[in-house]
Design a protein around this motif. Sequence first.
Motif, PDB file in Angstrom:
ATOM      1  N   MET A   9      34.461  46.825  43.330  1.00 55.91           N
ATOM      2  CA  MET A   9      35.501  46.317  42.789  1.00 55.91           C
ATOM      3  C   MET A   9      35.570  45.849  41.357  1.00 55.91           C
ATOM      4  N   ARG A  16      37.475  38.404  42.867  1.00 57.29           N
ATOM      5  CA  ARG A  16      36.822  38.709  44.061  1.00 57.29           C
ATOM      6  C   ARG A  16      36.678  37.862  45.019  1.00 57.29           C
ATOM      7  N   SER A  40      30.604  43.623  42.958  1.00 56.90           N
ATOM      8  CA  SER A  40      31.652  43.207  41.987  1.00 56.90           C
ATOM      9  C   SER A  40      31.252  41.839  41.201  1.00 56.90           C
TER      10      SER A  40
END
Length: 90
Positions: A9, A16, A40
């Motif tokens: 991500m 996140r 992430s």
Amino acid sequence: SRNVVYVGMLGPRKKRDRMLQELTEKGTWFTQQQLAVLHSPIGLDIGAETPEEIALSVIAEIKAVLSGKHGSPLATNNTVVIHSRAVVKM
């Protein structure tokens, strides 16, 4: 069941965390196994700034994960063979 080993991500950790919180509030739950494969922010820390450098850091992290490695410098790895030598049969 799928054997997903990498989900990445883009963006900061706060984004996140906010997205995961919103999904949880809407009834979507994640297992520890699912969260363990979530990377992430995505990419290795190589000082990337430009889109090309960020892409390189992301590809490098994906390759490292798929190879079961951490992406550490080869110069600091004195005890492990870099490339395994496969026996070639003719």
